[in-house]
Design an enzyme around this catalytic site. Structure first.
Site, short mmCIF file in Angstrom:
data_model
loop_
_atom_site.label_atom_id
_atom_site.label_comp_id
_atom_site.label_asym_id
_atom_site.label_seq_id
_atom_site.Cartn_x
_atom_site.Cartn_y
_atom_site.Cartn_z
N CYS A 31 -7.63 -10.96 -13.23
CA CYS A 31 -6.45 -11.27 -12.63
C CYS A 31 -5.34 -11.63 -13.74
O CYS A 31 -4.26 -11.93 -13.45
CB CYS A 31 -6.67 -12.51 -11.80
SG CYS A 31 -7.90 -12.21 -10.48
N CYS A 54 -6.06 -13.84 -0.08
CA CYS A 54 -5.06 -13.01 -0.28
C CYS A 54 -5.58 -11.26 -0.12
O CYS A 54 -6.85 -11.47 -0.16
CB CYS A 54 -4.29 -13.00 -1.73
SG CYS A 54 -4.98 -12.41 -3.02
N ARG A 107 1.04 -1.12 0.01
CA ARG A 107 0.16 0.25 -0.08
C ARG A 107 0.66 1.21 0.08
O ARG A 107 1.61 1.42 0.91
CB ARG A 107 -0.87 0.05 1.13
CG ARG A 107 -2.21 -0.92 1.11
CD ARG A 107 -2.98 -0.61 0.28
NE ARG A 107 -4.22 -1.75 -0.04
CZ ARG A 107 -5.12 -1.36 -0.82
NH1 ARG A 107 -5.01 -0.50 -1.79
NH2 ARG A 107 -6.30 -2.30 -0.86
N GLY A 143 -10.41 -3.97 0.66
CA GLY A 143 -11.43 -4.90 1.15
C GLY A 143 -12.12 -5.83 0.15
O GLY A 143 -11.33 -5.97 -0.84
#
Lengths: 379, 137
Positions: free
Chosen positions: A81, A199, A17, A114
């Protein structure tokens, strides 16, 4: 004769992050590193492909504009993905076709926090509680436990193993070991999946310079295959998260389709692989991926993990990088993050994560779309 | 309180609370899909007929959603799973039972309708769900 394609340089921005950095800045860091290793200037490639899902309009163009690396075709690729794998496949094709000598492929992402909210789902599906990505993961996990005799302890062990590997990866978000008890004691998200078996969506960037093979280069890493496939119609637990499907348990999953195509393209069998980086968005997904990729037989995932065959030091380590469980998942960057790791492994540059003597490696991602990508690299 | 479906065309529901899901059968390949569309998602046939689906089925897979997902205003936890219908169709659905101890592979399940939330106009928004068949019989 088929044109041989090599990886000429790689770059990776750590996954994590980074509140102070834009997605463009993440991309610039990765692209700069890849171009530097390849000895390529900002005009040193004839096409660029950027994998991303959440970065908005012309995201790849913004990265390359910051580096004066524009003028050539730049294509932004969204394949969930597998976005980075899809971008890599397009880059390989551009070289094999003879249209390009050098291609830049990169992936960038800053994920919301989230449970991933996706425009894929209509608002009513969200309102009805039918747009819950980890719940779909959980159904696949339950099916795997039933069909492959996988226990809750074995599911937890996948997470233990990957976190143990991730301690040695400076590019990973979580660099901490977890005990089996800690994983089994973490909060239930959707049974059988617990928090430490899932994950975390996050941020990062990865870049790869592809080049038509010419001249001599020691420890050259070849791209042997880059296959992309989607779901077959009626596959109810396919990653396209449908609302219904057919009563047919024999239908191959997107990853199986991509794996078959990649093995054929590369002339490689699963037994030839020295290591693999596979999709482990949850710990059951890693085991299912191993079955779908032929790293173990169907129904054998429980035995495979019980015998520790995918551990570091085992016959074929899976996710020596720590996997997405340790690194986190920046959708557009995750597949190319695997490719960067595998390139380092094959060149013997993976440091404490090194799989000794690795010569053939596989990278696998699968997700929304459905999209499944399988890439095979070799020395 | 007035009731409205979470989305039009998914199911029919009468005032007594009885109803069915609306699927469709392809005139070309004979296979069923849900939600109903004129286009067949398996063979691209153009002549799919909307028909009621069985209100009874068997439980294939199940889990529980414990955290409130984005865009959802109803209660948690709630069940989530796959139900197999006689039409050769597997439907992704909410489950009314959240206690996994009560659920087992292959158990008979029946359709019911549940309240999600009350919308801005004071109407009860309802959706479909499956519950163990013996529970209320």
């Amino acid at each position: 004769m088929t044109v041989a394609v090599e990886i000429a340089g790689v770059g990776l921005h750590p996954f994590g992050r980074f509140a102070e950095k834009s997605v463009t800045a993440l991309g610039v860091a990765a692209v700069r590193a890849a171009l530097r290793e390849a000895g390529s200037g900002p005009q040193g490639f004839q096409a660029a492909y950027c994998g991303t899902v959440y970065s908005g309009v012309a995201a790849g163009h913004k990265v390359l504009s910051a580096l004066g690396a524009t003028g050539m075709p730049i294509v932004n690729v969204e394949a969930g993905c597998a976005s980075g794998g899809a971008a890599l496949g397009l880059g390989v094709e551009a070289i094999r076709s003879g249209r390009c000598d050098t291609v830049l492929v990169f992936g960038i992402e800053k994920m919301p926090r989230g449970i991933i909210r996706s425009s894929f789902f209509e608002p009513w599906r969200e309102a009805a509680g039918l747009a819950v990505t980890p719940a779909y993961f959980a159904l696949r996990a339950q099916r795997l436990m039933r069909d492959s005799d996988v226990t809750a302890e074995q599911l937890a062990y996948v997470s233990v193993k990957n976190h143990r590997n991730g301690v040695h990866n400076p590019y990973a978000m979580f660099r901490k070991e977890f005990s089996l008890d800690a994983v089994l004691g973490s909060p239930i998200v959707c049974p059988p999946l617990r928090l430490y078996m899932l994950c975390s969506p996050n941020e990062g960037a990865a870049a790869v310079v592809l080049r038509r093979v010419a001249g001599e280069r020691p420890r050259r890493v070849f791209v042997r295959a880059a296959a992309l496939r989607s779901h077959l119609p009626g596959n109810v637990l396919g990653e396209h998260t449908p609302m219904s499907g057919l009563t047919d348990d024999s239908m191959p999953a997107p990853s199986e389709l991509a794996a078959r195509a990649a093995y054929e393209e590369a002339g490689v069998a699963p037994e030839d692989l020295d290591l693999a980086e596979v999709q482990d968005t949850d710990s059951a997904r890693e085991l299912l991926s191993c079955e779908e990729l032929g790293l173990c037989a169907k129904g054998e995932a429980g035995r495979m993990i019980a015998e520790r065959r995918t551990d570091m030091g085992g016959p074929r380590p899976v996710n020596p990088s720590g996997g997405l469980l340790s690194k986190g998942e920046p959708l557009g960057a995750s597949a190319l993050g695997q490719i960067v790791e595998l390139y380092w492994q094959l060149r013997g540059d993976a440091g404490p994560r090194q799989v000794p003597g690795a010569k053939v490696a596989l990278g696998h991602t699968v997700g929304r779309g459905a999209n499944a990508s399988v890439v095979i690299l070799s020395l | 309180m007035e009731r409205v479906p979470v989305s039009e065309g998914l199911f029919e529901l009468n005032d007594a609370g009885e109803g069915h899901l609306i699927g469709a059968r392809c005139g070309a390949c004979g296979r069923w899909h849900f939600p109903a569309s004129a286009d067949c998602p398996y063979c691209a046939g153009e002549q799919c007929q909307a028909r009621p689906l069985s209100t009874q089925g068997t439980l294939c897979l199940f889990t529980t959603v414990t955290n409130r997902p984005p865009g959802y205003e109803g209660e948690v936890p709630f069940g989530f799973g796959v139900i197999e219908l006689a039409e050769g169709l597997r439907v992704i659905t909410r489950l009314s039972a959240t206690d996994a101890e009560r659920l087992r592979f292959g158990m008979p399940m029946r359709l019911e309708f549940v309240r999600l939330h009350v919308d801005g106009d004071g109407r009860e928004v309802v959706t479909y769900s499956f519950a163990p068949a013996e529970a209320s019989r």
